[in-house]
Motif scaffolding. Structure first.
Motif, PDB file in Angstrom:
ATOM      1  N   UNK A 198       0.819  -1.222   0.000  1.00 37.33           N
ATOM      2  CA  UNK A 198       0.000   0.000   0.000  1.00 37.33           C
ATOM      3  C   UNK A 198       0.852   1.271   0.000  1.00 37.33           C
ATOM      4  N   UNK A 199       2.066   1.173   0.588  1.00 33.05           N
ATOM      5  CA  UNK A 199       2.924   2.337   0.692  1.00 33.05           C
ATOM      6  C   UNK A 199       3.473   2.772  -0.673  1.00 33.05           C
ATOM      7  N   UNK A 219      -2.331   2.017  -8.490  1.00 31.39           N
ATOM      8  CA  UNK A 219      -1.199   1.652  -9.339  1.00 31.39           C
ATOM      9  C   UNK A 219       0.105   1.700  -8.563  1.00 31.39           C
ATOM     10  N   UNK A 220       0.987   0.779  -8.919  1.00 34.39           N
ATOM     11  CA  UNK A 220       2.286   0.741  -8.249  1.00 34.39           C
ATOM     12  C   UNK A 220       3.165   1.860  -8.778  1.00 34.39           C
ATOM     13  N   UNK A 221       3.825   2.537  -7.851  1.00 29.03           N
ATOM     14  CA  UNK A 221       4.829   3.518  -8.243  1.00 29.03           C
ATOM     15  C   UNK A 221       6.167   2.778  -8.264  1.00 29.03           C
ATOM     16  N   UNK A 222       6.507   2.248  -9.439  1.00 29.71           N
ATOM     17  CA  UNK A 222       7.658   1.346  -9.530  1.00 29.71           C
ATOM     18  C   UNK A 222       8.957   2.051  -9.156  1.00 29.71           C
ATOM     19  N   UNK A 247      13.399   2.654  -5.335  1.00 32.07           N
ATOM     20  CA  UNK A 247      14.228   3.514  -4.507  1.00 32.07           C
ATOM     21  C   UNK A 247      14.173   3.072  -3.050  1.00 32.07           C
ATOM     22  N   UNK A 248      12.985   2.780  -2.605  1.00 29.49           N
ATOM     23  CA  UNK A 248      12.794   2.342  -1.217  1.00 29.49           C
ATOM     24  C   UNK A 248      13.534   1.030  -0.967  1.00 29.49           C
ATOM     25  N   UNK A 249      13.435   0.121  -1.930  1.00 28.77           N
ATOM     26  CA  UNK A 249      14.104  -1.171  -1.765  1.00 28.77           C
ATOM     27  C   UNK A 249      15.616  -0.985  -1.810  1.00 28.77           C
TER      28      UNK A 249
END
Lengths: 492, 320
Positions: A350-351, A357-360, A365-367
């Motif tokens: 969800x974050x 839609x997914x913000x790829x 970046x988060x990963x």
């Protein structure tokens, strides 16, 4: 590795989890082949190429993992492979008669007609032992035979072992319980890291000395006489904070009504690592699974941050901020085909989802940030997680929970199968999470791991908490508690 | 690098079929025939997109063959009663409803998707015959034929419809949380579950969307034949699985790009057209397609076995 068993004696085999006991047994029963050396039976070198060959030569073993056929009756299981025959058919009445005779040593023998699936774990264990005895073996190997038994049944078992000894059978007895070893064994051999470190008569050696041999000299327990000094090895001041997670008398039963663990209580505070350990079958990992809603409780209660906590599913536990790292990395940890980034974001989709839609880019970046923090190498968020080494896969799983922000982290065997460097990396990461305020419960059957990692440790044995080690945790203290060789609490 | 080569392979196969066929029968390359290839591939492509959503989650949907028959009956009946658009909508909804039943059985009640969808195939086959009394339903409004047989300038409407379905399924699989969850579930169901993915719910919605897409394919077919047929395209589900497999998506789940299914459907469409152009009878065509599907699935299973490491012995879950 030498091991000499004399007929008409009981030989105890001791060692920590992973010391090489199981491998030795497998070689003696023909399940595995030795790389070098020979086995002699009555002085004659023998080659045991299969379990069947070993059985024919009179070597029988009762393993911890039961090998009965659940769909068959007790009688059929007892004489499987050697069913009495009348002409071409099985002689059922003879079978039942022999079964009754074989089971007569038991205080409450199970019905020979009962299907094994209907029996309790303890009863199955007794049937298994009966079967090995009924084979008239010359060498009988018992691997933790009392793990599922009550005191009364243990007494009976010892009586049978003594009568076998009197009949000239050589018994190899494997146990974590030093009190049992003292009660039944004549000689004892201690294994450590696959090497024999001690052999001698049980009457000539103290419990303390045995424990010292099992863990290695420098880590021997100092026992009761030790001075009470507070020597926490980490600076976290939060360990005195009110507990985040409380368990009070939690109990869980398996399918046959036998407890997986019983009356377990503990408190876990933010900023501490609590170790939970014990011999295989002690119930420690079941406790961890119960915290994550994977094992239902039948009694007792838990609290999380002062609120009742009774998760019925992993989702529910996660929503309350409790995350779980399985000992089965391949089966329950990473998704091998999926890129590392997807393995990290899975718990926080969800974050990274904007209007469905997914913000790829944000996800990647988060990963990338988290796997760098976790020290995953190569730090490539696009690489399939399955191509990484076991240690790096585990770091990916930890990166997942760092991003999720779990307050309570429950880990089972967090470094199983890793090399020393990867182990140290994972430990360092866990310490950092602790220092950042996470409440961490580590279940491990490696005493060294708990000693290295935990601020405090509980030792379980046969489903119950056998004791607690506070302050400086040493492998020796843990082993001593697991072996019931020390009083219930050890303070450094 | 290897991934790119692998994803190029199906397109090279299409090229190979085209070159060989054109060498024997140059008429294959006439623009009219090439448009034919696309038009004939459209329905299969849509069914393959539906199948992809299910396959990446490690499941399979074998109901599509008789489901499109049921959809065609419902769709034509609804169009006759309330007009073309109502007919189209009723068809898609019928597919979605069947998908919901499949999804409930597979996701919530853990019935194997093979059993659940074969049961649905049988049920839909019976219901399709039942509601029409065993005979086709004919004479929908004239406009009903637009989706399956119409043209937008030189471009057949079904080709545009299939591209639309591609865009929809692409976004769902690669840009929406649902598609991501389906991929993760197919890759390692247990790990996804322990990471908080609601497996039953995701599988349910995956089947619902796949069912709606099959419904859409059914409407395209009904529109093309301008009637409801109780025995419309019985081999569609198998051809869809074949297209997914030929495209290189592992049937064991966990990975796959939608474009691979598109390529797979085009390979099958091109092959079928080539056989027609080369004057093989439809019986021979059926046999060839069957053989190709079996070959593709076998190769797919062998390849994905090779890629996966042998299953590690799992320590007992409650061992310690």
């Amino acid at each position: 590795m030498d091991l000499a068993c004399v007929e008409g004696s009981v030989h105890a085999l001791l060692g920590k989890n992973g010391a090489g006991k199981s491998t030795l047994i497998k070689i003696l029963t023909g399940a595995e082949q030795p790389d070098a050396g020979e086995i002699r039976l009555n002085g004659v070198p023998v080659r045991l190429r299969s379990t069947r060959e070993a059985r024919e030569r009179g070597i029988a073993a009762v393993y911890q993992e039961l090998s009965l056929v659940p769909e068959l009756t007790v009688a059929e299981n007892l004489f499987l492979g050697a069913l009495p025959r009348k002409a071409a058919a099985v002689d059922w009445s003879a079978l039942v008669r022999r079964a009754r005779h074989a089971l007569a040593w038991l205080p409450e023998p199970p019905d020979p007609h009962a299907r094994v699936a209907e029996l309790t774990v303890a009863a199955r264990q007794l049937v298994e032992i009966t079967r090995a005895v009924a084979m008239h073996s010359r060498v009988l190997i018992l691997d933790e035979p009392t793990a599922a038994l009550g005191p009364h049944e243990v007494e009976r078992l010892f009586a049978v072992i003594r009568s076998l000894r009197a009949r000239g059978v050589a018994v190899v007895y494997i146990s974590h319980r030093l009190d049992e070893v003292e009660a039944i064994a004549d000689r004892v051999t201690v294994l450590r890291d696959g090497v024999r470190v001690y052999a001698g008569d049980v009457s000539e050696v103290s419990r303390e000395a045995l424990v010292a041999h099992m863990v290695g000299r420098d880590e021997a327990p100092e026992g009761r006489g030790r001075r009470a000094t507070a020597s926490r090895t980490h600076p976290a001041g939060q360990a005195d904070a009110p507990p985040l997670l409380l368990a009070r008398g939690i109990t869980s039963l398996d399918a046959s009504g036998r407890p997986l663990f019983r009356d377990v209580s503990f408190a876990l505070a933010p900023g501490e690592i609590l170790g939970l350990t014990g011999p295989v079958g002690s119930g420690a990992s079941a406790v961890a699974r119960a915290l994550f809603g994977l094992v239902p409780l039948s009694a007792g209660a838990m609290e999380l941050a002062g609120q009742p906590f009774a998760p019925r599913s992993p989702r529910e536990a996660l929503q309350r901020g409790v995350a779980f790292v399985s000992d089965d990395r391949a089966g329950e940890g990473v998704v091998p085909e999926a890129p590392v980034a997807h393995n990290v974001s899975v718990a926080v989709l969800p974050r990274v989802t904007v209007r469905g839609f997914l913000d790829l880019r944000a996800e990647r970046a988060l990963a990338a940030r988290r796997i760098e923090q976790a020290g995953v190498t190569p730090a490539d968020p696009d690489q399939p997680a399955g191509t990484l080494s076991g240690g790096n896969q585990q770091k990916v799983v930890l990166a997942r929970w760092m991003e999720h922000g779990a307050r309570v982290l429950v880990l089972c065997e967090p470094t199983r199968g890793m090399d020393v460097a990867a182990k140290e990396d994972v430990h360092r990461l866990l310490r950092r999470l602790r220092d950042e305020g996470a409440a961490i419960l580590v279940v491990s059957s490696e005493y060294e791991e708990i000693a290295d990692l935990a601020d405090r440790a509980l030792v379980m044995s046969a489903g119950e908490v056998a004791g607690e080690v506070r302050g400086r945790v040493t492998a020796g203290d843990l082993l001593a508690l697991a072996s019931r060789a020390l009083p219930e609490e050890v303070r450094a | 690098m290897r991934r790119r080569e692998a994803s190029l392979a199906p397109w090279l196969v299409i090229l190979l079929i085209a070159v060989v066929t054109a060498a024997i029968e140059p008429r294959f390359l006439q623009p009219g025939n090439l448009v034919n290839v696309l038009r004939h591939s459209a329905v299969l492509a849509v069914a393959a997109f539906a199948q992809t959503l299910v396959v990446v989650a490690g499941e399979i949907d074998l109901a599509a063959g008789s489901l499109v028959a049921l959809v065609s009956m419902v769709s034509v009946l609804a169009a006759k009663a309330s007009g073309t658009l109502a007919g189209y909508a009723a068809g898609v909804l019928t597919g979605a409803a069947a998908g919901a039943v499949n999804g409930l059985l597979v996701g919530r009640f853990q019935v194997s998707s093979f059993i659940a969808t074969v049961a649905m195939m049988s049920y839909a086959y019976g219901l399709a015959a039942y509601i029409g009394g065993g005979v086709p339903v004919e004479f929908p409004p004239d406009t009903f034929g637009w989706l399956g047989a119409g043209y937008l300038g030189p471009v057949p409407v079904p080709v545009v419809a299939a591209l639309g379905a591609f865009a929809f399924a692409y976004v769902l699989l690669h840009r929406a949380a649902l598609g991501r969850k389906l991929l993760l579930i197919g890759g390692n169901r247990r790990a996804a579950q322990l990471s908080g993915v609601d497996v039953a719910r995701s599988v349910f919605w995956g089947f619902v969307v796949a069912g709606a897409l099959v419904g859409f394919a059914g409407v395209m077919l009904a529109s093309k034949v301008h009637s409801g047929q109780p025995n419309l395209y019985p081999t569609l589900a198998f051809e869809a699985v074949g297209a997914v497999a030929i495209g290189g998506i592992p049937l064991t789940g966990g990975s796959g790009r939608l474009v691979q299914s598109l390529a797979g459907a085009l390979i099958m469409g091109t092959l079928e057209n080539a056989l027609t152009v080369l004057n093989f009878t439809s019986q021979v065509q059926q046999m060839v397609m069957g053989a190709v599907i079996v070959f593709a699935v076998a190769a797919n299973v062998a390849l994905s076995r090779g890629l996966r490491r042998p299953a590690e012995a799992r320590p007992g879950a409650l061992g310690t």
